[in-house]
Scaffold this motif. Sequence first.
Motif, PDB file in Angstrom:
ATOM      1  N   ASP A  43       0.837  -1.191   0.000  1.00 45.91           N
ATOM      2  CA  ASP A  43       0.000   0.000   0.000  1.00 45.91           C
ATOM      3  C   ASP A  43       0.879   1.251   0.000  1.00 45.91           C
ATOM      4  N   THR A  44       0.444   2.232  -0.774  1.00 41.25           N
ATOM      5  CA  THR A  44       1.164   3.508  -0.783  1.00 41.25           C
ATOM      6  C   THR A  44       0.298   4.565  -0.140  1.00 41.25           C
ATOM      7  N   PHE A  45       0.927   5.569   0.360  1.00 39.93           N
ATOM      8  CA  PHE A  45       0.232   6.629   1.080  1.00 39.93           C
ATOM      9  C   PHE A  45      -0.542   7.534   0.123  1.00 39.93           C
ATOM     10  N   PHE A  46       0.011   7.788  -1.074  1.00 32.22           N
ATOM     11  CA  PHE A  46      -0.597   8.741  -1.994  1.00 32.22           C
ATOM     12  C   PHE A  46      -1.399   8.089  -3.119  1.00 32.22           C
ATOM     13  N   ALA A  50       0.748   7.501  -7.709  1.00 32.46           N
ATOM     14  CA  ALA A  50       1.509   8.605  -7.108  1.00 32.46           C
ATOM     15  C   ALA A  50       3.003   8.449  -7.322  1.00 32.46           C
ATOM     16  N   ASN A  51       3.476   7.224  -7.395  1.00 36.93           N
ATOM     17  CA  ASN A  51       4.907   6.990  -7.552  1.00 36.93           C
ATOM     18  C   ASN A  51       5.418   7.605  -8.853  1.00 36.93           C
ATOM     19  N   GLN A  52       4.638   7.515  -9.948  1.00 30.75           N
ATOM     20  CA  GLN A  52       5.044   8.104 -11.227  1.00 30.75           C
ATOM     21  C   GLN A  52       5.130   9.621 -11.131  1.00 30.75           C
ATOM     22  N   HIS A  53       4.137  10.242 -10.511  1.00 31.56           N
ATOM     23  CA  HIS A  53       4.115  11.703 -10.388  1.00 31.56           C
ATOM     24  C   HIS A  53       5.245  12.195  -9.478  1.00 31.56           C
ATOM     25  N   ILE A  54       5.472  11.484  -8.404  1.00 30.15           N
ATOM     26  CA  ILE A  54       6.539  11.867  -7.481  1.00 30.15           C
ATOM     27  C   ILE A  54       7.890  11.766  -8.178  1.00 30.15           C
TER      28      ILE A  54
END
Length: 117
Positions: A43-46, A50-54
């Motif tokens: 599970d990710t927080f965002f 979100a990982n791609q955008h970050i």
Amino acid sequence: MGILFVLLSIVFIIICLLLVFMVVITPSNEGGMAAAFGGMGGDTFFGSKANQHINRFTIFLAVSFLVLAMALNRLSSGAATTERTKGRVETILEKSKPATPEMPLPGGAPPTPAPPK
């Protein structure tokens, strides 16, 4: 240096802080300790995308950091070179000034000494 140098320095500091923040919040690709022991570490927080955008934003900040660092270096070294050149020109002009001879004043007053260098 002027106002441009100050504005770029402020933007540079803001980018530095954002870059540190983005690196800290970047989720790892591994599950960490939870995945090592079979837990739910995926599970990710965002959210899932979100990982791609970050990652994109972090790359943008890193490139901005490098470009601003080079620009600030160029501005500051240009100002220092100008100051050094200005000092050299003033020194050359002082050396090339003819020495003023001591001239007696009218009325028999003693001559005044030349100012010390």
